[in-house]
Design an enzyme around this catalytic site. Structure first.
Site, PDB file in Angstrom:
ATOM      1  N   LYS A   1       8.147 -18.202  28.546  1.00  0.00           N
ATOM      2  CA  LYS A   1       8.236 -17.190  27.490  1.00  0.00           C
ATOM      3  C   LYS A   1       9.651 -17.251  26.933  1.00  0.00           C
ATOM      4  CE  LYS A   1       5.709 -13.656  25.914  1.00  0.00           C
ATOM      5  NZ  LYS A   1       4.271 -13.524  25.730  1.00  0.00           N
TER       6      LYS A   1
ATOM      7  N   GLY B   1      -2.031   1.917  20.976  1.00  0.00           N
ATOM      8  CA  GLY B   1      -1.485   0.796  20.205  1.00  0.00           C
ATOM      9  C   GLY B   1      -2.548   0.153  19.346  1.00  0.00           C
TER      10      GLY B   1
ATOM     11  N   GLY C   1      -2.071  -2.276  16.827  1.00  0.00           N
ATOM     12  CA  GLY C   1      -1.495  -3.403  16.090  1.00  0.00           C
ATOM     13  C   GLY C   1      -2.503  -4.528  15.971  1.00  0.00           C
ATOM     14  N   ASN C   2      -1.995  -5.720  16.031  1.00  0.00           N
ATOM     15  CA  ASN C   2      -2.830  -6.904  15.867  1.00  0.00           C
ATOM     16  C   ASN C   2      -4.041  -6.875  16.806  1.00  0.00           C
ATOM     17  OD1 ASN C   2      -3.711  -9.399  15.120  1.00  0.00           O
ATOM     18  ND2 ASN C   2      -2.080 -10.543  16.096  1.00  0.00           N
ATOM     19  N   VAL C   3      -3.786  -6.598  18.083  1.00  0.00           N
ATOM     20  CA  VAL C   3      -4.862  -6.615  19.080  1.00  0.00           C
ATOM     21  C   VAL C   3      -5.682  -5.326  19.037  1.00  0.00           C
ATOM     22  CG1 VAL C   3      -5.281  -6.601  21.573  1.00  0.00           C
ATOM     23  CG2 VAL C   3      -3.653  -8.229  20.606  1.00  0.00           C
TER      24      VAL C   3
HETATM   25  P1  NAD Z   1       1.639  -5.457  17.696  1.00  0.00           P
HETATM   26  O1  NAD Z   1       3.112  -5.374  17.621  1.00  0.00           O
HETATM   27  O2  NAD Z   1       0.871  -6.017  16.549  1.00  0.00           O
HETATM   28  O3  NAD Z   1       1.031  -3.983  17.956  1.00  0.00           O
HETATM   29  C1  NAD Z   1       1.567  -3.076  18.848  1.00  0.00           C
HETATM   30  C2  NAD Z   1       1.192  -1.683  18.348  1.00  0.00           C
HETATM   31  O4  NAD Z   1       1.574  -0.728  19.341  1.00  0.00           O
HETATM   32  C3  NAD Z   1       1.914  -1.291  17.056  1.00  0.00           C
HETATM   33  O5  NAD Z   1       0.995  -0.774  16.109  1.00  0.00           O
HETATM   34  C4  NAD Z   1       2.911  -0.220  17.513  1.00  0.00           C
HETATM   35  O6  NAD Z   1       3.179   0.751  16.510  1.00  0.00           O
HETATM   36  C5  NAD Z   1       2.167   0.392  18.692  1.00  0.00           C
HETATM   37  N1  NAD Z   1       2.990   1.090  19.663  1.00  0.00           N
HETATM   38  C6  NAD Z   1       4.214   0.761  20.149  1.00  0.00           C
HETATM   39  N2  NAD Z   1       4.637   1.669  21.047  1.00  0.00           N
HETATM   40  C7  NAD Z   1       3.628   2.580  21.155  1.00  0.00           C
HETATM   41  C8  NAD Z   1       3.453   3.752  21.928  1.00  0.00           C
HETATM   42  N3  NAD Z   1       4.381   4.183  22.785  1.00  0.00           N
HETATM   43  N4  NAD Z   1       2.303   4.451  21.793  1.00  0.00           N
HETATM   44  C9  NAD Z   1       1.330   4.041  20.930  1.00  0.00           C
HETATM   45  N5  NAD Z   1       1.458   2.939  20.164  1.00  0.00           N
HETATM   46  C10 NAD Z   1       2.592   2.227  20.289  1.00  0.00           C
HETATM   47  O7  NAD Z   1       1.314  -6.242  19.051  1.00  0.00           O
HETATM   48  P2  NAD Z   1      -0.058  -6.937  19.463  1.00  0.00           P
HETATM   49  O8  NAD Z   1      -0.030  -8.352  19.087  1.00  0.00           O
HETATM   50  O9  NAD Z   1      -1.192  -6.068  19.026  1.00  0.00           O
HETATM   51  O10 NAD Z   1       0.060  -6.900  21.047  1.00  0.00           O
HETATM   52  C11 NAD Z   1      -0.130  -5.702  21.765  1.00  0.00           C
HETATM   53  C12 NAD Z   1       0.103  -5.957  23.254  1.00  0.00           C
HETATM   54  O11 NAD Z   1      -0.803  -6.970  23.694  1.00  0.00           O
HETATM   55  C13 NAD Z   1       1.500  -6.470  23.603  1.00  0.00           C
HETATM   56  O12 NAD Z   1       1.860  -5.983  24.871  1.00  0.00           O
HETATM   57  C14 NAD Z   1       1.313  -7.970  23.665  1.00  0.00           C
HETATM   58  O13 NAD Z   1       2.273  -8.591  24.508  1.00  0.00           O
HETATM   59  C15 NAD Z   1      -0.073  -8.039  24.280  1.00  0.00           C
HETATM   60  N6  NAD Z   1      -0.760  -9.303  24.000  1.00  0.00           N
HETATM   61  C16 NAD Z   1      -0.986  -9.694  22.721  1.00  0.00           C
HETATM   62  C17 NAD Z   1      -1.651 -10.886  22.483  1.00  0.00           C
HETATM   63  C18 NAD Z   1      -1.965 -11.347  21.080  1.00  0.00           C
HETATM   64  O14 NAD Z   1      -2.816 -12.228  20.915  1.00  0.00           O
HETATM   65  N7  NAD Z   1      -1.353 -10.787  20.038  1.00  0.00           N
HETATM   66  C19 NAD Z   1      -2.074 -11.677  23.557  1.00  0.00           C
HETATM   67  C20 NAD Z   1      -1.855 -11.232  24.860  1.00  0.00           C
HETATM   68  C21 NAD Z   1      -1.201 -10.034  25.065  1.00  0.00           C
END
Ligand code: NAD
Length: 388
Positions: free
Chosen positions: A107, A206, A208-210
């Site tokens: 990472k 949360g 976001g993307n996921v």
């Molecule tokens: P992202 O940045 O697109 O979304 C994160 C969301 O969480 C944002 O909308 C943000 O506003 C919100 N957030 C942050 N702090 C918060 C809180 N205290 N309470 C509520 N909401 C909060 O990230 P993502 O790509 O959606 O990833 C989310 C998690 O999944 C991360 O931990 C990431 O490491 C993990 N992950 C993502 C992927 C992927 O394919 N994108 C793969 C494996 C793991």
């Protein structure tokens, strides 16, 4: 054209080769070794002119080259960044081992504010640093680093996956969220004897993307959604779309629900939060949800089923790893594998129950076993089709 299958390399030798390779580049990269027990390589990278300060951690390459995303985050200190990259890279080792993708755990973190400091120059300098590793580390998008940003990294290295272009796998979020959805179904199966989510209360932290993609699948499966995000405009919009209840970010972990799905930041399951949980299971996509390994025992003592994060959120890894297979990327294979996260989790719940241990301990033991005996080890060198 494939790269060589890489051999484990002594950190001092690696530093020498990094410095030599960096001399040929455009940027004035400075590399420094950070010796950390239990990690193969931890390297700090700086480029003063463009303001790059990054750490690349390679935890273990027993099963293949280290693969893991690049997180861009305004860490309060270098120590906080180091702590994060160490935890995340170790998690990638476990994730890759259980997913059997023929990669190791790595990472990187860039200490910067993605809203202000992210420039093409900074990303290209980072790309040059990744390139100096000569394939020992392969990067991808992550929190704060979008698929658009990855394009700039690609300008300087081929050792990057998840690009939005032909021959690449694109946004891993779709596969990650589908794997999590299947993980939530596995939790329902274990808890209620059926994987139907009709009328089940699922709380998602949360969006976001996921998280945003996950709630779409949950909605169509008939779940009653409880949503939370620090971005109030986002949560209002999505709650209206799915007729969901909104909960303030300070309350989401305490909300009464069937399944809690953390999809924001890590370390949210700890001595303080676990006694306050009012869910029957935790099944979400955030990396490193447990502050400490032992916190999994606290969940077990409260009879809260836990879907180990590095198992349930492997969909994105399955997708990006498919990109470096010899035959080239096709979504079918990772789709099938992401679908099977359901079965992997059910087996882990079984093993944990039999061994009177936490599901986290059972998943770690499975990963350790595969690493020890080379199960799922990469046999053929990765091919970077976007560079061919
Ligand atoms: P992202 O940045 O697109 O979304 C994160 C969301 O969480 C944002 O909308 C943000 O506003 C919100 N957030 C942050 N702090 C918060 C809180 N205290 N309470 C509520 N909401 C909060 O990230 P993502 O790509 O959606 O990833 C989310 C998690 O999944 C991360 O931990 C990431 O490491 C993990 N992950 C993502 C992927 C992927 O394919 N994108 C793969 C494996 C793991």
């Amino acid at each position: 054209m494939g790269d060589q299958l890489l051999q484990k390399i002594d950190p001092k030798e690696l530093l020498k080769s990094l410095l030599q390779r960096a001399k040929k580049g455009t940027y004035s990269l400075a590399f420094e070794l950070i010796p950390v027990d239990g990690y193969e390589q931890v390297i700090e990278v700086k480029e003063k002119k463009v303001g790059l300060h990054a750490i690349i951690a390679i935890h273990n390459t027993a099963l293949g080259p280290a693969l893991g995303g690049t997180r861009i985050f305004p860490y309060a200190s270098r120590e906080k960044a180091l702590e994060d990259v160490l935890r995340l890279s170790k998690g990638m080792t476990y994730k890759s081992a259980v997913a059997e993708v023929g990669s190791g755990g790595g990472k990187s973190v860039i200490i910067a504010d993605p809203k202000k400091d992210k420039t093409p120059e900074l990303l290209m300098a980072f790309g040059e640093a990744v390139d100096a590793f000569n394939g020992l580390y392969i990067c991808a998008e992550d929190v704060g680093c979008s698929t658009e940003d990855v394009k700039w990294i690609r300008e300087k290295t081929k050792y990057v996956v998840g690009l939005l272009q032909e021959k690449s796998s694109g946004d891993p979020g779709y596969f990650t969220s589908w794997g999590i959805f299947r993980g939530i179904q596995s939790a329902a199966k274990k808890l209620f004897g059926t994987d139907s989510l009709e009328g089940k209360k699922v709380a998602v932290q949360g969006l976001g993307n996921v998280g945003s993609k996950l709630i779409d699948s949950l909605f169509w499966a008939g779940a009653d959604l409880i949503l939370s995000d620090i971005d109030s405009a986002l949560v209002n919009r999505l709650a209206a779309k799915y007729d969901a209840k909104i909960v303030h970010p300070s309350e989401i972990l305490k909300v009464e629900c069937d399944i809690l799905s953390p999809c924001a930041m890590g370390a949210i399951l700890n001595e303080r939060s676990i006694p306050e949980l009012r869910c029957k299971a935790v099944a979400g996509g955030a990396n490193n949800q447990l502050l400490k390994d032992g916190d999994a025992d606290l969940l077990r003592a409260r009879k809260i089923l836990y879907a180990p994060d590095f198992v349930i959120n492997a969909g994105g890894l399955l997708n990006v790893a498919a990109e470096i297979e010899v035959e080239g990327y096709s979504p079918k294979n990772p789709q099938r594998k992401a679908h099977r996260i359901y079965d992997t989790l059910l087996s882990i719940y079984e093993i944990a129950e039999k061994n009177h241990e936490s599901t986290h301990a059972a998943a770690v033991a499975l990963a350790d076993y595969r690493i020890k005996y080379g199960i799922g080890k990469r046999e053929v060198a990765p091919v970077f089709h976007h560079a061919v």
